[in-house]
Design an enzyme around this catalytic site. Structure first.
Site, mmCIF file in Angstrom:
data_model
loop_
_atom_site.group_PDB
_atom_site.id
_atom_site.type_symbol
_atom_site.label_atom_id
_atom_site.label_comp_id
_atom_site.label_asym_id
_atom_site.label_seq_id
_atom_site.Cartn_x
_atom_site.Cartn_y
_atom_site.Cartn_z
ATOM 1 N NE ARG A 123 70.018 104.379 -1.962
ATOM 2 C CZ ARG A 123 71.801 104.330 -2.106
ATOM 3 N NH1 ARG A 123 71.653 105.315 -2.857
ATOM 4 N NH2 ARG A 123 72.238 102.873 -2.428
ATOM 5 C CE LYS A 142 78.718 101.984 -6.580
ATOM 6 N NZ LYS A 142 79.131 101.220 -4.955
ATOM 7 N NE ARG A 176 73.782 106.709 0.965
ATOM 8 C CZ ARG A 176 73.793 105.889 0.134
ATOM 9 N NH1 ARG A 176 75.306 106.116 -0.873
ATOM 10 N NH2 ARG A 176 73.813 104.528 0.089
HETATM 11 P P1 AP5 Z 1 78.134 107.670 -1.994
HETATM 12 O O1 AP5 Z 1 79.282 108.713 -2.419
HETATM 13 O O2 AP5 Z 1 77.003 107.881 -1.918
HETATM 14 O O3 AP5 Z 1 78.627 106.151 -1.889
HETATM 15 P P2 AP5 Z 1 77.920 104.490 -2.869
HETATM 16 O O4 AP5 Z 1 79.131 104.988 -3.084
HETATM 17 O O5 AP5 Z 1 77.600 105.923 -4.496
HETATM 18 O O6 AP5 Z 1 76.956 104.289 -2.014
HETATM 19 P P3 AP5 Z 1 75.671 103.734 -2.713
HETATM 20 O O7 AP5 Z 1 74.943 103.289 -1.527
HETATM 21 O O8 AP5 Z 1 75.435 104.277 -3.786
HETATM 22 O O9 AP5 Z 1 76.206 102.823 -3.313
HETATM 23 P P4 AP5 Z 1 75.400 101.109 -4.112
HETATM 24 O O10 AP5 Z 1 76.536 100.728 -5.399
HETATM 25 O O11 AP5 Z 1 75.070 100.484 -2.963
HETATM 26 O O12 AP5 Z 1 73.288 101.807 -4.236
HETATM 27 P P5 AP5 Z 1 72.645 102.726 -5.869
HETATM 28 O O13 AP5 Z 1 72.263 103.625 -5.892
HETATM 29 O O14 AP5 Z 1 74.109 102.463 -7.190
HETATM 30 O O15 AP5 Z 1 78.954 107.447 -0.555
HETATM 31 C C1 AP5 Z 1 78.565 107.229 0.890
HETATM 32 C C2 AP5 Z 1 78.232 107.950 2.463
HETATM 33 O O16 AP5 Z 1 79.749 108.462 2.763
HETATM 34 C C3 AP5 Z 1 77.687 109.722 2.108
HETATM 35 O O17 AP5 Z 1 77.020 110.231 2.888
HETATM 36 C C4 AP5 Z 1 78.660 110.532 1.461
HETATM 37 O O18 AP5 Z 1 78.879 111.618 1.695
HETATM 38 C C5 AP5 Z 1 79.925 110.193 2.162
HETATM 39 N N1 AP5 Z 1 81.250 109.700 2.545
HETATM 40 C C6 AP5 Z 1 81.496 109.903 0.818
HETATM 41 N N2 AP5 Z 1 83.477 109.649 0.502
HETATM 42 C C7 AP5 Z 1 83.549 109.961 1.592
HETATM 43 C C8 AP5 Z 1 84.676 109.782 2.231
HETATM 44 N N3 AP5 Z 1 85.672 109.863 1.233
HETATM 45 N N4 AP5 Z 1 85.065 110.153 3.635
HETATM 46 C C9 AP5 Z 1 83.846 109.987 4.537
HETATM 47 N N5 AP5 Z 1 82.567 110.197 3.806
HETATM 48 C C10 AP5 Z 1 82.328 109.860 2.736
HETATM 49 O O19 AP5 Z 1 71.816 101.163 -5.679
HETATM 50 C C11 AP5 Z 1 70.996 101.023 -5.324
HETATM 51 C C12 AP5 Z 1 70.723 99.672 -5.372
HETATM 52 O O20 AP5 Z 1 69.550 99.755 -6.985
HETATM 53 C C13 AP5 Z 1 70.949 98.381 -5.444
HETATM 54 O O21 AP5 Z 1 70.878 97.748 -3.721
HETATM 55 C C14 AP5 Z 1 70.315 97.481 -6.750
HETATM 56 O O22 AP5 Z 1 69.096 97.341 -5.792
HETATM 57 C C15 AP5 Z 1 69.952 98.712 -7.823
HETATM 58 N N6 AP5 Z 1 70.721 98.616 -8.625
HETATM 59 C C16 AP5 Z 1 71.528 99.581 -9.132
HETATM 60 N N7 AP5 Z 1 72.582 99.311 -10.273
HETATM 61 C C17 AP5 Z 1 72.472 97.837 -10.404
HETATM 62 C C18 AP5 Z 1 72.513 96.989 -11.577
HETATM 63 N N8 AP5 Z 1 73.280 97.105 -11.795
HETATM 64 N N9 AP5 Z 1 71.865 96.012 -11.158
HETATM 65 C C19 AP5 Z 1 70.841 95.642 -10.557
HETATM 66 N N10 AP5 Z 1 70.841 96.462 -9.922
HETATM 67 C C20 AP5 Z 1 71.469 97.687 -9.451
#
Ligand code: AP5
Ligand code: ZN
Length: 216
Positions: free
Chosen positions: A160, A13, A127
């Site tokens: 992270r 994402k 990552r």
């Molecule tokens: P990346 O693009 O970083 O993946 P992502 O989907 O953004 O993953 P996240 O871990 O950031 O998502 P998340 O939803 O768990 O975390 P968030 O920060 O929102 O890609 C991942 C890896 O794969 C990278 O190394 C990339 O280079 C590689 N990659 C990407 N595409 C690829 C491809 N096609 N092929 C090969 N490799 C690829 O949330 C973190 C925390 O914040 C949550 O756990 C929660 O505690 C809190 N939080 C955030 N939002 C909320 C909310 N709305 N409500 C409550 N708590 C929240």
């Protein structure tokens, strides 16, 4: 254009959000990035968010919803935005819809990036993220040009804390339980579109472009 990005942790994402935001000139609003900025800035919100994020748990809805409400009041999001990581619960989705309805606005598309479980651990453990701008890299699949340095802003790349195998497994359980129901929710509203996130990064982006190109 108003876009929601859905998909499990590690679906890509954040990676796709950067390209979409550049190409379509809409602000990338990532609740995860906002929480991480607050953590590194040592704010009260950061201290609270960290206590949940480090365990892989969701930050409580009340806190997250207020944060997004305030962000969507800012001028740059008035004509469009890309929400990454929000909504993550049915309650968050309902509040978002109500908020937009008040201004006669709506979400144009909920983009789901699908990736099966077996890809996710490898993606998360490899990552590296920029602690300044939030850009996401992968040691093998998307390495930075210079080791441990962000291509965009030159800041240091870090791992992270919630990317350990144990915490990723917890996050995946939470995703299944709390966030997966949003797929049905947006399907019923007729705005869900899926892309295959197991393809190469540029191929996923091509598919997203095809979808976004079909929306006004
Ligand atoms: P990346 O693009 O970083 O993946 P992502 O989907 O953004 O993953 P996240 O871990 O950031 O998502 P998340 O939803 O768990 O975390 P968030 O920060 O929102 O890609 C991942 C890896 O794969 C990278 O190394 C990339 O280079 C590689 N990659 C990407 N595409 C690829 C491809 N096609 N092929 C090969 N490799 C690829 O949330 C973190 C925390 O914040 C949550 O756990 C929660 O505690 C809190 N939080 C955030 N939002 C909320 C909310 N709305 N409500 C409550 N708590 C929240
Ligand atoms: Zn950077």
């Amino acid at each position: 254009m108003r876009i929601i990005l859905l998909g499990p942790p590690g679906a890509g994402k954040g990676t796709q959000a950067q390209s979409i935001s550049n190409k379509y000139a809409i602000p990338h609003v990532s609740t995860g990035d906002i929480f991480r900025k607050n953590i590194s800035g040592g704010t009260e919100l950061g201290v609270l968010a960290k206590s949940y994020m480090d365990k892989g748990l969701l930050v409580p809805d009340t806190v997250t919803i207020d944060l997004v409400k305030n962000r969507l009041k800012e001028e740059d999001t008035k004509n469009g935005f890309l929400l990454d990581g929000f909504p993550r619960t049915i309650n968050q989705a309902d509040v978002l819809e109500e908020l937009l309805n008040q201004d006669g606005k709506k979400i144009d598309v909920a983009l789901l990036i699908t990736v099966p479980r077996e890809f996710i651990i490898q993606r998360m453990t490899g990552r590296r993220v920029c602690q300044n701008c939030g850009a996401s890299y992968h040691l093998e699949f998307n390495p930075p040009m210079q080791k441990d340095t962000c291509d965009d802003c030159g800041s240091e790349l870090i791992q992270r804390k919630d990317d350990s195998r144990e915490t990723v497994e917890e996050r995946l359980e939470i995703y299944d339980f709390q966030t997966l129901p949003l797929i049905d929710y947006y399907t019923r509203k007729g705005i869900l579109k899926s892309v295959d996130g197991t393809q190469a990064i540029n191929e996923v982006f091509n598919d997203i472009n095809d979808i976004l190109g079909g929306i006004h």
